[in-house]
Design a protein around this motif. Structure first.
Motif, PDB file in Angstrom:
ATOM      1  N   GLN A 207      10.103   8.866  -0.906  1.00  0.00           N
ATOM      2  CA  GLN A 207       8.825   9.330  -0.365  1.00  0.00           C
ATOM      3  C   GLN A 207       7.909   8.127  -0.158  1.00  0.00           C
ATOM      4  OE1 GLN A 207       6.071  10.130  -4.276  1.00  0.00           O
ATOM      5  NE2 GLN A 207       6.610  11.862  -3.034  1.00  0.00           N
ATOM      6  N   ILE A 208       6.908   8.290   0.703  1.00  0.00           N
ATOM      7  CA  ILE A 208       5.943   7.226   0.928  1.00  0.00           C
ATOM      8  C   ILE A 208       4.834   7.352  -0.109  1.00  0.00           C
ATOM      9  CG2 ILE A 208       4.746   8.638   2.657  1.00  0.00           C
ATOM     10  CD1 ILE A 208       4.908   4.784   2.677  1.00  0.00           C
ATOM     11  N   HIS A 209       4.592   6.281  -0.829  1.00  0.00           N
ATOM     12  CA  HIS A 209       3.488   6.247  -1.793  1.00  0.00           C
ATOM     13  C   HIS A 209       2.291   5.639  -1.078  1.00  0.00           C
ATOM     14  CE1 HIS A 209       1.633   4.675  -5.762  1.00  0.00           C
ATOM     15  NE2 HIS A 209       1.373   5.954  -5.623  1.00  0.00           N
ATOM     16  N   LYS A 210       1.243   6.430  -0.873  1.00  0.00           N
ATOM     17  CA  LYS A 210       0.135   6.027  -0.011  1.00  0.00           C
ATOM     18  C   LYS A 210      -0.981   5.310  -0.759  1.00  0.00           C
ATOM     19  CE  LYS A 210       0.967   9.753   3.301  1.00  0.00           C
ATOM     20  NZ  LYS A 210       0.385  10.937   3.993  1.00  0.00           N
ATOM     21  N   GLY A 211      -0.653   4.692  -1.858  1.00  0.00           N
ATOM     22  CA  GLY A 211      -1.649   3.947  -2.615  1.00  0.00           C
ATOM     23  C   GLY A 211      -0.969   3.051  -3.613  1.00  0.00           C
ATOM     24  N   ILE A 212      -1.712   2.597  -4.608  1.00  0.00           N
ATOM     25  CA  ILE A 212      -1.111   1.876  -5.733  1.00  0.00           C
ATOM     26  C   ILE A 212      -1.545   2.573  -7.018  1.00  0.00           C
ATOM     27  CG2 ILE A 212      -1.025  -0.357  -4.542  1.00  0.00           C
ATOM     28  CD1 ILE A 212      -3.485  -1.212  -6.124  1.00  0.00           C
ATOM     29  N   ASP A 213      -0.668   2.546  -8.018  1.00  0.00           N
ATOM     30  CA  ASP A 213      -0.983   3.111  -9.327  1.00  0.00           C
ATOM     31  C   ASP A 213      -1.314   1.965 -10.275  1.00  0.00           C
ATOM     32  OD1 ASP A 213      -0.482   5.605  -8.353  1.00  0.00           O
ATOM     33  OD2 ASP A 213       1.536   5.766  -9.183  1.00  0.00           O
ATOM     34  N   ILE A 214      -2.489   2.031 -10.884  1.00  0.00           N
ATOM     35  CA  ILE A 214      -2.963   0.982 -11.793  1.00  0.00           C
ATOM     36  C   ILE A 214      -2.961   1.528 -13.210  1.00  0.00           C
ATOM     37  CG2 ILE A 214      -4.892  -0.558 -12.348  1.00  0.00           C
ATOM     38  CD1 ILE A 214      -5.811  -0.159  -9.395  1.00  0.00           C
ATOM     39  N   ARG A 215      -2.337   0.809 -14.132  1.00  0.00           N
ATOM     40  CA  ARG A 215      -2.240   1.259 -15.528  1.00  0.00           C
ATOM     41  C   ARG A 215      -3.635   1.411 -16.119  1.00  0.00           C
ATOM     42  NH1 ARG A 215      -1.146   3.015 -20.195  1.00  0.00           N
ATOM     43  NH2 ARG A 215       0.818   2.641 -21.272  1.00  0.00           N
ATOM     44  N   THR A 253     -10.135   6.021  -2.217  1.00  0.00           N
ATOM     45  CA  THR A 253      -9.981   7.225  -3.031  1.00  0.00           C
ATOM     46  C   THR A 253      -9.440   6.867  -4.406  1.00  0.00           C
ATOM     47  OG1 THR A 253      -9.643   8.647  -1.104  1.00  0.00           O
ATOM     48  CG2 THR A 253      -8.832   9.460  -3.212  1.00  0.00           C
ATOM     49  N   TYR A 254     -10.064   7.431  -5.426  1.00  0.00           N
ATOM     50  CA  TYR A 254      -9.676   7.224  -6.824  1.00  0.00           C
ATOM     51  C   TYR A 254      -9.187   8.569  -7.362  1.00  0.00           C
ATOM     52  CZ  TYR A 254     -12.949   3.298  -6.206  1.00  0.00           C
ATOM     53  OH  TYR A 254     -13.623   2.189  -5.765  1.00  0.00           O
ATOM     54  N   ALA A 255      -7.920   8.655  -7.767  1.00  0.00           N
ATOM     55  CA  ALA A 255      -7.358   9.931  -8.222  1.00  0.00           C
ATOM     56  C   ALA A 255      -6.879   9.839  -9.661  1.00  0.00           C
ATOM     57  CB  ALA A 255      -6.210  10.357  -7.306  1.00  0.00           C
ATOM     58  N   HIS A 256      -6.676  11.011 -10.265  1.00  0.00           N
ATOM     59  CA  HIS A 256      -6.276  11.176 -11.673  1.00  0.00           C
ATOM     60  C   HIS A 256      -7.422  10.826 -12.620  1.00  0.00           C
ATOM     61  CE1 HIS A 256      -2.391  11.755  -9.986  1.00  0.00           C
ATOM     62  NE2 HIS A 256      -2.131  10.483  -9.772  1.00  0.00           N
ATOM     63  N   LEU A 257      -8.631  11.264 -12.258  1.00  0.00           N
ATOM     64  CA  LEU A 257      -9.790  11.032 -13.117  1.00  0.00           C
ATOM     65  C   LEU A 257      -9.943  12.170 -14.120  1.00  0.00           C
ATOM     66  CD1 LEU A 257     -12.460   9.746 -10.555  1.00  0.00           C
ATOM     67  CD2 LEU A 257     -10.683   8.473 -11.760  1.00  0.00           C
ATOM     68  N   HIS A 285      -4.656   6.283  -9.511  1.00  0.00           N
ATOM     69  CA  HIS A 285      -4.115   6.159  -8.156  1.00  0.00           C
ATOM     70  C   HIS A 285      -5.258   5.712  -7.262  1.00  0.00           C
ATOM     71  CE1 HIS A 285      -1.736   7.099  -4.540  1.00  0.00           C
ATOM     72  NE2 HIS A 285      -2.889   7.498  -4.041  1.00  0.00           N
ATOM     73  N   PHE A 286      -5.084   4.546  -6.617  1.00  0.00           N
ATOM     74  CA  PHE A 286      -6.122   3.986  -5.747  1.00  0.00           C
ATOM     75  C   PHE A 286      -5.570   3.908  -4.331  1.00  0.00           C
ATOM     76  CE2 PHE A 286      -8.279   0.156  -3.916  1.00  0.00           C
ATOM     77  CZ  PHE A 286      -9.570   0.686  -3.883  1.00  0.00           C
ATOM     78  N   GLY A 287      -6.200   4.635  -3.402  1.00  0.00           N
ATOM     79  CA  GLY A 287      -5.746   4.658  -2.022  1.00  0.00           C
ATOM     80  C   GLY A 287      -6.827   4.180  -1.071  1.00  0.00           C
ATOM     81  N   VAL A 288      -6.416   3.618   0.055  1.00  0.00           N
ATOM     82  CA  VAL A 288      -7.363   3.106   1.050  1.00  0.00           C
ATOM     83  C   VAL A 288      -6.961   3.630   2.427  1.00  0.00           C
ATOM     84  CG1 VAL A 288      -8.346   1.056   2.146  1.00  0.00           C
ATOM     85  CG2 VAL A 288      -7.801   1.015  -0.297  1.00  0.00           C
TER      86      VAL A 288
END
Length: 503
Positions: A207-215, A253-257, A285-288
């Protein structure tokens, strides 16, 4: 929390700074901001960062000051437009200080909010009636006097005087233009980059991951640029939009808050807190997204965006995934060429010393925990090197182990169906294994940890001998637990037989 309280909490630092610089009660400044800007939601506040309804004078315009045109007492009136809310607060104070109509207010004590509100009304700050009563009601209902008291205590304790000479504008607030989405000393630990990856729900698919995951875990997340507008809040995510000079827009976009500190329509500045990542999850999850002037849009690699703001804001942090800086390929050729690829051992040590290690437990004085951490690190590298893995594969294994706080030890014990060593929240090491007949999950004792550490750190042993000795020690733990369970089961059966005989 009421909207008034939310506004006060968000802008209290600005108001207290103005109190130190000009002697205007912070409570009065906040109450005016609440009333004049409709809690920061008026068109003037949202579009122009103007929180006090200050109109643009001919002098303001002649000096190059920006303005917006709105209908107030009359149509098409010009109002000051500011780069930031902080600029609006500073100009409001100067507006009062430099206008002779308000001179009598500045003869009052900095914490005399009643005198100040009455003085503002008498000087004609607002055209509406009972202005002082409205401000006092806002101050008293929301306890805004506490900010006045805080500043008075600080000034007395520090022996400082009110005035701009002794209280310059804080450089961090006036100069900050850019920030990374999470505050880190050295680097962001990226657990999953932008691009194709195995589907988390079905590992056989891509699948396409449309962002980066930051620990992250319970960390504050922050805006990346000045002058952003919050355009979406909900579903455990926040989206901030920035408008570019060519008419295009960038949305972050900032996700998993776990919680949000802003609402739709808010104007935000670089480094401002948007919310907090979930303590139950392990990443942000940080997406642009790039939205062109013609309306077309696409998801872009956040690493490219972070490289851009790092260059503009002179930010030195990296974004490391498996030991590689994701920003490097978006930097200039000269700068990118200086990037050094870390060895698996260097990558492991870098992770262990970072804020995101999850197992470092800095400052811990428990010797058993220290042994567990040391053993975890050594075992992590030992397990990563088995089967002739490449350095890239070893770095990936180290990242996965650090992120999950678990090491897959099955390569060391191929006879097991599964075998893992996990470091818990308490910093203790637990062995979890399945030999086909018994499943074991047991915290290692200090004696077992000591023997394991001795084998791992014995420099006289060859790699092959070290692996065999470690495998033997881990196997003995499983066998001992199996024997203990068999013994307990036998004793239980014997007691059952004795009970039957008594009957």
């Amino acid at each position: 929390m009421s909207k008034n309280e939310e506004y006060a909490r968000q802008y209290a630092e600005y108001a207290m700074e103005q109190m130190r610089r000009y002697g205007i009660p912070a409570s009065v400044t906040l109450a005016q901001g609440i009333l004049e800007s409709a809690n920061g939601q008026s068109r003037l506040a949202v579009n122009e960062n103007n929180h006090f309804g200050i109109k643009a004078t001919p002098e303001w315009i002649a000096e190059g000051g920006r303005y917006g045109v709105y209908t107030d007492d009359r149509p098409d009136e010009k109002f000051c437009s500011y780069e930031s809310v902080g600029d609006s607060y500073e100009h409001h104070s100067r507006f009062l200080k430099e206008n002779g109509r308000y001179a009598r207010c500045f003869a009052l004590a900095p914490d005399d909010y009643k005198g100040w509100t009455q003085g503002l009304e008498q000087a004609g700050y607002a055209t509406g009636g009972r202005y002082a009563d409205s401000l006092q009601r806002i101050i008293e209902q929301n306890g805004l006097q506490r900010y006045d008291r805080q500043v008075m205590r600080e000034m007395e304790a520090q022996g400082k005087r009110f005035g701009v000479e002794e209280n310059p504008l804080r450089e961090a607030e006036t100069a900050a233009e850019y920030a990374f989405p999470v505050e880190r000393e050295e680097f962001l630990f990226v657990t999953s980059p932008f691009g194709m990856r195995p589907d988390p729900e079905d590992g056989t698919k891509q699948q396409i991951h449309k962002g980066i995951d930051i620990r992250c875990k319970g960390d504050a997340v922050q805006t990346t640029e000045r002058g952003g507008k919050v355009v979406a809040v909900g579903g455990k995510s926040v989206t901030v939009e920035y408008t570019r000079a060519d008419g295009s827009r960038v949305q972050c976009t900032y996700a998993h808050l776990g919680d949000m500190a802003v609402k739709v329509g808010d104007t935000v500045q670089a480094g401002q807190k948007l919310g907090t990542t979930s303590k139950n999850g392990a990443h942000l999850h940080f997406g642009v997204r790039q939205i062109n002037a013609d309306g077309t849009q696409r998801d872009v690699d956040p690493a490219a965006y972070l490289a851009e703001i790092a260059r503009k804001g002179n930010l030195k942090q990296q974004a490391l995934h498996d030991g590689n800086d994701l920003l490097a390929k978006y930097k200039g050729a000269e700068e990118a060429g200086t990037e050094k690829r870390l060895s698996p051992d260097e990558w492991m040590k870098k992770l262990l010393s970072s804020e995101d290690s999850g197992v470092g437990l800095s400052g811990c004085n428990d010797p058993v925990v220290e042994m567990a951490v040391t053993a975890f690190a050594s075992l992590m590298l030992l397990a990563a090197q088995i089967d002739g893995r490449s350095e890239e594969e070893q770095r990936t294994a180290v990242s996965a182990a650090m992120d999950s706080r678990r090491i897959d030890l099955k390569p060391l014990l191929p006879g097991m169906k599964s075998c893992e060593l996990a470091v818990g929240e308490n910093g203790r090491a637990t062995l979890q294994a399945d030999n086909g007949s018994v499943r074991v999950s047991r915290e290692l004792t200090s004696a077992e940890m000591s023997r394991l550490s001795a084998a791992l750190n014995d420099g006289s042993l060859s790699e092959q001998t070290r692996r065999m000795r470690v495998a033997g020690l881990l196997n003995s733990v499983v066998l001992a637990e199996t024997a203990s369970r068999n013994f307990e089961q036998g004793m239980a059966e014997q007691r059952g037989q004795t009970e039957n005989l008594k009957r």
